[in-house]
Design an enzyme around this catalytic site. Structure first.
Site, mmCIF file in Angstrom:
data_model
loop_
_atom_site.group_PDB
_atom_site.id
_atom_site.type_symbol
_atom_site.label_atom_id
_atom_site.label_comp_id
_atom_site.label_asym_id
_atom_site.label_seq_id
_atom_site.Cartn_x
_atom_site.Cartn_y
_atom_site.Cartn_z
ATOM 1 N N ASP A 1 -30.919 -10.081 -8.564
ATOM 2 C CA ASP A 1 -29.746 -10.383 -7.652
ATOM 3 C C ASP A 1 -28.518 -10.128 -8.300
ATOM 4 O OD1 ASP A 1 -27.924 -11.937 -5.597
ATOM 5 O OD2 ASP A 1 -30.001 -12.254 -4.829
ATOM 6 N N HIS B 1 -24.071 -15.087 -4.768
ATOM 7 C CA HIS B 1 -25.432 -15.065 -4.027
ATOM 8 C C HIS B 1 -26.687 -15.463 -4.951
ATOM 9 C CE1 HIS B 1 -28.810 -12.404 -1.705
ATOM 10 N NE2 HIS B 1 -28.162 -13.178 -0.830
ATOM 11 N N ASN C 1 -31.745 -8.222 6.971
ATOM 12 C CA ASN C 1 -30.986 -8.915 8.125
ATOM 13 C C ASN C 1 -30.252 -8.136 8.861
ATOM 14 O OD1 ASN C 1 -30.993 -11.666 6.998
ATOM 15 N ND2 ASN C 1 -29.600 -11.066 5.330
ATOM 16 N N SER D 1 -32.328 -13.699 3.127
ATOM 17 C CA SER D 1 -32.121 -14.086 1.845
ATOM 18 C C SER D 1 -32.342 -15.395 1.427
ATOM 19 C CB SER D 1 -30.698 -13.764 1.380
ATOM 20 O OG SER D 1 -30.540 -12.264 1.410
#
Length: 428
Positions: free
Chosen positions: A87, A123, A223, A294
Site C-alpha cells: 500500500d 490508506h 470500487n 479496500s
C-alpha cells in the site's frame, strides 16, 4: 479462489486505482489515485479527525461484533503471523501500531524512510489498523487479528508534490514488485487493497510466486466510485485464481453498488463505517459515505491471519477455502457475482473440519462434495450480531447453523487449541 482459466495479454506498468471513501465525523470524502500522468490525490477530513490532533474513539469497531471477533479470539489472535500491507506505507507513530509494525520495504524511494514507516496517504495505515491495531487505553479500537505483525510495503505515494517528484502513480508492475518482496520476506498473508482492470503478466507471476512461497494474497474486487471502467468486470490481482477476491457489503451486510461485481468475487466483508487507525493521530471512522472494498479486504486479510496461526501447516488455498465454505449466504451450494460465497465468518472458518463434505466451493484436498450432500435449500446465516456460532455435524445434513449459544461449546470440543483460552486483548 477460482479454477485456473485463460487470460488476455495485458501491458506492464498499468496504473492502479485505490479508493477509500472517508467519513470522519459528518464529512464524506474520497481518496483517489488514478491516471496515466503523475498521480495526485486528495483526502479531505473533518476537523475532529485532524491528522495532527490525537483523537481516540471509546467504542469498539461495529464490524468486529458483526464478524464475531470475541468468539474468534478464543481460538486465534494472529500471534506469530506476518501480514504484508502492500500500500502507501504504515505510520508507525500511531500508538495502536507502534508495537505491530516491523521493518518494511519502500519501493518508491521515499527519502528518509526505507522501512515504510510513514504514510502521507493514510490508506495503508487505515488498512493496517483494521488488521492488527493493538489495544490502547481510552480507545475501543483493536484489529481483528490483534497479535499479528504488519510488514509495510510501500508501492505508491499520494500527496501532489511527492507524486510529481516520483513521476508515476500506482502501477501494476510496482504492485507486482511489492507482492514479490512481501513473499520473499516471509509474509503469510499479503493484503492488496488495490485493483486494476489490466491483466499484467508481471502481476500474475508475482501472485504465483507468493502462492508457491505459502502466502495467501487477499485483494480488493474494485470500487465503482473510483474506477474509470465502472463495468462489473474482472479486476487484478483479485481475479487471479490464487487470490482471494473481496467485495464490500453495507451496514446491513447486503451487496452495494459502490463495489465492482463479477465472477472474480470470492467473499465479502463489512466496508462501511470503519473505525481504524488514522495517520499518527489515533482513531477515525472511515467509509461513512459509501462502501469501500479496500477496507473489506483488510478484514478478510485479518481473518486469514487468524487461520494462518491456528493452521500453520495448511496451504494458502486451504485458508481461502475455509473462509469461502463457511461464509454467510442464501444457499450453501451457490455463489453469486454480488457477494461471491458470502460474508466471511472467521469463527466458523476457524472451527471448520474439512473432510470434503462441506457444500459450496470444492475443497482443495477432497474436491467437490456429492450433490446429495449439498442441499440447495439450506442457508448459512450471518448471525454475528447475536451469536456467531460455527457449523456442527448433523445427522440429516452437513450443517446446522446453531441458534443457541450452548451449541458453540459442543461444536468446539474436538477442535479447540491446546493451552489456555484466549480473551479479548487488554489495553496497554
Amino acid at each position: 479462489m477460482r479454477p485456473r482459466r485463460g487470460r488476455p495479454e495485458g501491458r506492464g506498468g498499468a496504473v492502479l486505482r485505490v479508493g477509500a471513501a472517508a467519513a470522519c465525523g459528518s464529512l464524506a470524502s474520497t481518496l483517489i489515485l488514478a491516471g496515466a500522468a503523475p498521480t495526485t490525490a486528495t483526502a479531505a477530513v473533518a476537523a475532529d479527525c485532524d491528522p495532527e490532533v490525537t483523537r481516540l474513539v471509546a467504542e469498539p469497531p461495529v464490524a468486529l461484533d458483526r464478524l464475531g471477533a470475541a468468539e474468534s479470539w478464543q481460538l486465534a489472535t494472529g500471534e506469530g503471523v506476518l501480514v504484508a500491507v502492500v500500500d502507501s506505507g504504515v505510520d508507525a507513530r500511531n500508538e495502536h501500531l507502534t508495537d505491530a509494525v516491523v521493518d518494511g520495504v519502500d519501493l518508491v524511494g521515499t527519502e528518509g524512510d526505507p522501512r515504510g514507516w510513514s504514510d502521507p496517504a493514510g490508506h495503508g495505515t487505515a488498512v493496517a489498523g483494521q488488521i492488527a491495531a493493538r489495544a490502547v487505553e481510552g480507545s475501543g479500537l483493536v484489529g481483528l487479528a490483534p497479535d499479528a505483525r504488519i510488514l509495510p510495503v510501500r508501492v505508491y505515494l499520494s500527496t501532489e508534490d511527492q507524486a510529481a517528484e516520483a513521476g508515476d502513480g500506482v502501477r501494476t508492475d510496482r504492485i507486482a514488485e511489492g507482492i514479490r518482496a512481501a513473499a520473499n520476506t516471509g509474509a503469510q498473508i499479503i493484503n492488496v487493497s488495490l485493483s486494476s482492470p489490466t491483466d499484467d503478466p508481471a502481476l500474475r507471476a508475482a501472485v504465483e510466486l507468493a502462492n508457491r512461497r505459502g502466502a495467501l494474497v487477499v485483494a480488493s474486487a474494485g470500487n465503482r466510485l473510483t474506477a474509470e471502467d465502472t463495468s462489473d468486470s474482472p479486476r487484478y490481482p483479485a481475479a487471479y485464481p490464487e487470490v482471494l477476491s473481496v467485495t464490500a457489503v453495507d451496514a446491513a451486510d447486503q451487496p452495494t453498488t459502490d463495489a465492482i461485481h463479477g465472477p472474480h468475487v470470492d467473499v465479502a466483508a463489512p466496508g462501511t463505517d470503519v473505525l481504524t487507525t488514522f495517520h499518527a493521530a489515533g482513531d477515525c471512522i472511515l467509509a461513512g459515505g459509501e462502501a469501500s472494498t479496500s477496507f473489506a479486504t483488510a478484514y478478510v486479510s485479518a481473518a486469514a491471519a487468524l487461520l494462518a496461526e491456528r493452521y500453520p501447516d495448511e496451504l494458502p488455498e486451504q485458508w481461502a477455502h475455509r473462509l469461502m465454505a463457511t461464509a454467510a449466504r442464501g444457499a450453501v451450494d451457490q455463489r453469486d457475482d454480488q457477494s461471491g460465497w458470502g460474508v466471511v465468518r472467521p469463527y466458523a472458518a476457524l472451527a471448520l473440519v474439512d473432510d470434503g463434505t462441506a457444500p459450496g466451493p470444492p475443497s482443495p484436498l477432497h474436491g467437490r462434495p456429492p450433490a446429495a450432500e449439498s442441499p440447495a435449500d439450506q442457508t448459512l446465516a450471518l448471525g454475528a450480531r447475536a451469536d456467531p456460532t460455527g457449523p456442527t455435524r448433523a445427522a440429516t445434513g452437513w450443517w446446522v447453523v446453531a441458534g443457541a449459544g450452548a451449541l458453540v461449546g459442543a461444536s468446539l470440543l474436538g477442535v479447540r487449541r491446546r493451552g489456555p483460552e484466549r480473551s479479548a486483548p487488554a489495553a496497554r
